[in-house]
Scaffold this active site. Sequence first.
Site, PDB file in Angstrom:
ATOM      1  N   HIS A  91      12.838  24.850  45.657  1.00  0.00           N
ATOM      2  CA  HIS A  91      13.743  23.692  45.081  1.00  0.00           C
ATOM      3  C   HIS A  91      12.805  22.371  45.424  1.00  0.00           C
ATOM      4  CE1 HIS A  91      16.494  26.882  45.244  1.00  0.00           C
ATOM      5  NE2 HIS A  91      17.316  26.305  44.276  1.00  0.00           N
ATOM      6  N   PHE A 127      16.263  21.594  38.486  1.00  0.00           N
ATOM      7  CA  PHE A 127      15.107  21.386  39.397  1.00  0.00           C
ATOM      8  C   PHE A 127      13.872  21.776  38.695  1.00  0.00           C
ATOM      9  CE2 PHE A 127      18.385  22.351  42.595  1.00  0.00           C
ATOM     10  CZ  PHE A 127      17.969  21.621  43.744  1.00  0.00           C
ATOM     11  N   ALA A 128      12.962  20.963  38.868  1.00  0.00           N
ATOM     12  CA  ALA A 128      11.508  21.287  38.200  1.00  0.00           C
ATOM     13  C   ALA A 128      10.809  22.559  38.497  1.00  0.00           C
ATOM     14  CB  ALA A 128      10.808  20.041  38.750  1.00  0.00           C
ATOM     15  N   ASP A 129      11.322  22.846  39.920  1.00  0.00           N
ATOM     16  CA  ASP A 129      10.851  24.234  40.244  1.00  0.00           C
ATOM     17  C   ASP A 129      11.269  25.353  38.911  1.00  0.00           C
ATOM     18  OD1 ASP A 129      10.592  23.853  43.454  1.00  0.00           O
ATOM     19  OD2 ASP A 129      11.922  22.462  42.254  1.00  0.00           O
ATOM     20  N   PHE A 130      12.373  25.062  38.472  1.00  0.00           N
ATOM     21  CA  PHE A 130      12.767  26.188  37.455  1.00  0.00           C
ATOM     22  C   PHE A 130      11.808  26.376  36.313  1.00  0.00           C
ATOM     23  CE2 PHE A 130      17.238  25.646  39.435  1.00  0.00           C
ATOM     24  CZ  PHE A 130      16.838  26.295  40.427  1.00  0.00           C
ATOM     25  N   ILE A 131      11.161  25.284  36.163  1.00  0.00           N
ATOM     26  CA  ILE A 131      10.133  25.497  34.878  1.00  0.00           C
ATOM     27  C   ILE A 131       9.425  26.868  34.628  1.00  0.00           C
ATOM     28  CG2 ILE A 131       8.030  24.448  35.923  1.00  0.00           C
ATOM     29  CD1 ILE A 131       7.872  22.622  33.303  1.00  0.00           C
ATOM     30  N   GLU A 140      17.022  29.656  32.561  1.00  0.00           N
ATOM     31  CA  GLU A 140      16.148  28.513  32.020  1.00  0.00           C
ATOM     32  C   GLU A 140      15.359  29.128  30.684  1.00  0.00           C
ATOM     33  OE1 GLU A 140      16.573  29.423  35.190  1.00  0.00           O
ATOM     34  OE2 GLU A 140      17.609  27.731  35.990  1.00  0.00           O
ATOM     35  N   GLU A 170      21.867  23.120  32.177  1.00  0.00           N
ATOM     36  CA  GLU A 170      22.777  23.952  33.082  1.00  0.00           C
ATOM     37  C   GLU A 170      23.826  22.601  33.680  1.00  0.00           C
ATOM     38  OE1 GLU A 170      20.435  25.738  36.027  1.00  0.00           O
ATOM     39  OE2 GLU A 170      19.672  27.110  34.307  1.00  0.00           O
TER      40      GLU A 170
END
Lengths: 438, 321
Positions: free
Chosen positions: B127, B81-85, B58, B29
Amino acid sequence: MLTKLFIPKLGMTMEKATVAEWRYRQGDRVEKDAPVLVIDTEKVANEIEAPVAGKLVIVAAVGDEVPCGEVVGYIAETEEEYAQALKGGAGSASTAPAAAETGGGEPVPAAAPAASAAPCACAGERVKISPLARRMAAEQGIDPGSIAGSGPGGRIVRKDVEAATSRPVSAAVPAVAPVPVEGERQLRSQSPCKAAVPAFGKSAKAVLSLKGIRKVISEHMQHSHSVSAPVSVLSEVDMTQMIALRERLNEKLAPAGPGITYTDLFVMAAARALKRTPIMNSSLIGNEILLWDEVNIGFAVSTRMEDGNNALVVPVIHNADRLTLREISARRKDLMERARAGKLSVDETSGGTFTITNTGTLGPVWHVQTPVINQPEAAILGTASIVDRPAIVDGAIAIRPIMPVSITFDHRIMDGAPPGEFLGHLHEMLTDPQMMLV
Amino acid sequence: MKELMYWNAISEAIAEEMARDEKVFVIGENVQESPFLATKGLVQQFGPERVMDAPLSELAIAGATVGAAMAGYRPVCDLTFADFIYCAADEVLMKAAQQYFIHNGEVGVPCVFLGVAGGGFGNGPEHSRIPAAMVMHNPGLKLAMPSNPYDAKGLMKAAIRDNNPVCFFFHKKCMPMKQAIPDEEYVIPLGQAEVKRSGTDVTVVATSYMVNLALEAAKQLEGKLSVEVIDPRTLVPLDMETIVASVKKTNRVVIIDEDTECCGVAAEIAQQINEQAFDYLDAPVSRLCAANSPIAGAAMEKYVIPQLPQVIKAIETAAGI
């Protein structure tokens, strides 16, 4: 049939015993009910009798510490069984029970629980020690139980073991400061010697190995001082009234039963004083001070060991606060006689909540003592010889029978006030015995 | 030698690998603009075909990554953001991680899942996470979490060259860090911890940005405690050898990790220490992690994520003082 000999669990808190003596040699013929083995438990020695007749197979050597329930030997009824047990038993004790399964012999001795090769789940406190410290202690050959822990919750950590290894270990030669370790090992490894042994630049005429009851006392005393903060309070009591009371009582009671001793009176008075100052009848265990409901008073008895040395045993008069003076006296007499004969059960020497040590029997010499607390109790009362001393009576100097008393209390558990209060109650009862009735 | 910022070390590593291997490309993104700077400048150098902006999904981006990797490319997938994994979880955990196993070793998925991780800016629960334990827990993925620019560059190059899917979480709080980077090429193999500071009293195993807090704590404790700080650098593979050697020396260890505590990175490392160095421990293995709570936003964040005073306290406690 192959019958196992194992360490019986003789008391609630008994965890292990030391093999003190085999009365027979390997392969000797033993008769049924013959005493084959002597074991030292924490406080008493016990004889184990042969449950059957046969050839003795010794598995555990003298000096071995064996958990209760574990096999220390066998009695074989036939030569084949003897040979088989020697083969299996001599290797390791763990293989032995399998051989014994076929035996189905009677448990040893009759008082012990049903025969089981598995170590029993013994009660008792586990020594808190870090894995590293445990390994270091094992490498140094130090019993972790003899080390004071400085970590959280009394856990023994590395620096405690380091401190323990850097100080002289030998109790026999305490005065020597920097001890060459090699020399010490040499001295300790000698069994009772005939000739003088050179050690630390001096010669020892005898070497007494630290074992059995002496070892236990040694560990208990060191443990007490390493875990507690002992403070001794010294005082004295005018015993005029107590002496008169005892004489009157014995005039009436002696013909019918055993005489009342001062110890009996002290137990009675202390039990009542403890009820009034409960913190004196407590234990600090972990992070909690437990105020005991029961008042179980131990009294120190000096016994003579086989090697000629004195040893200390502390039988306990359970629920002393609920007993009459006569009951206390009878119980004390019975326990004392059996203590001297080495016939106390483990339960009779455990469960104490307070201890009295009376050195009055040492002779009519004025002295005071600072006794060591019998852990995990909170305090100990020392009473000494009654000796005529100058005293102030009604504003004038008079001669009175005076008894020094001392209390050592654990400053971790309490400050100075409770022992003072306890001493006040005790003083009141000993100088005016009718106060015991109140 | 030149000084590089943390983000710039990452983008330089990607650029070097893109130049070295034409199969390497970036997808994500807004990777052309790169709000977190990790792919900044790449589109100017390599063009939009190798630095592809993707729609805001994602799952789709990760799916394209896995497909391209199976087809022989080496994609760098920027999840921002790693959170979006968690959005891309099926592609990352089920597909990327397991294809090699499912296809009996015949189809590999060489790719990098890039994500900016951790707290420090009060970005709130969605986030600010550092989902390290989840990655560790799923077999088939590697995980790199660099704590400084030098490691970031060397690890990124190793991650792109690795034949397995590698999650690469870089920390927001490390962004302003600057460090001298050698002019010559270097690669830091995945699975090599580094002793960032040597000491004798207590071992601190810290991850990602926590390494920097641990180093600062060690500095403040100087004279009082000799603190050894170990940065595993990659949690999969985990270099237990270095950690165990340190524990055997100091006998005491605290693990400091920014992921939430329960079933976390610290728990796993602690258990492996128990298994491999129990007899050398002088105290229980201890840990300091984010609280078992969503990562609070704004001013409340510091009550959830370990801060310097707690790091100092945790080290002192582990050392037994």
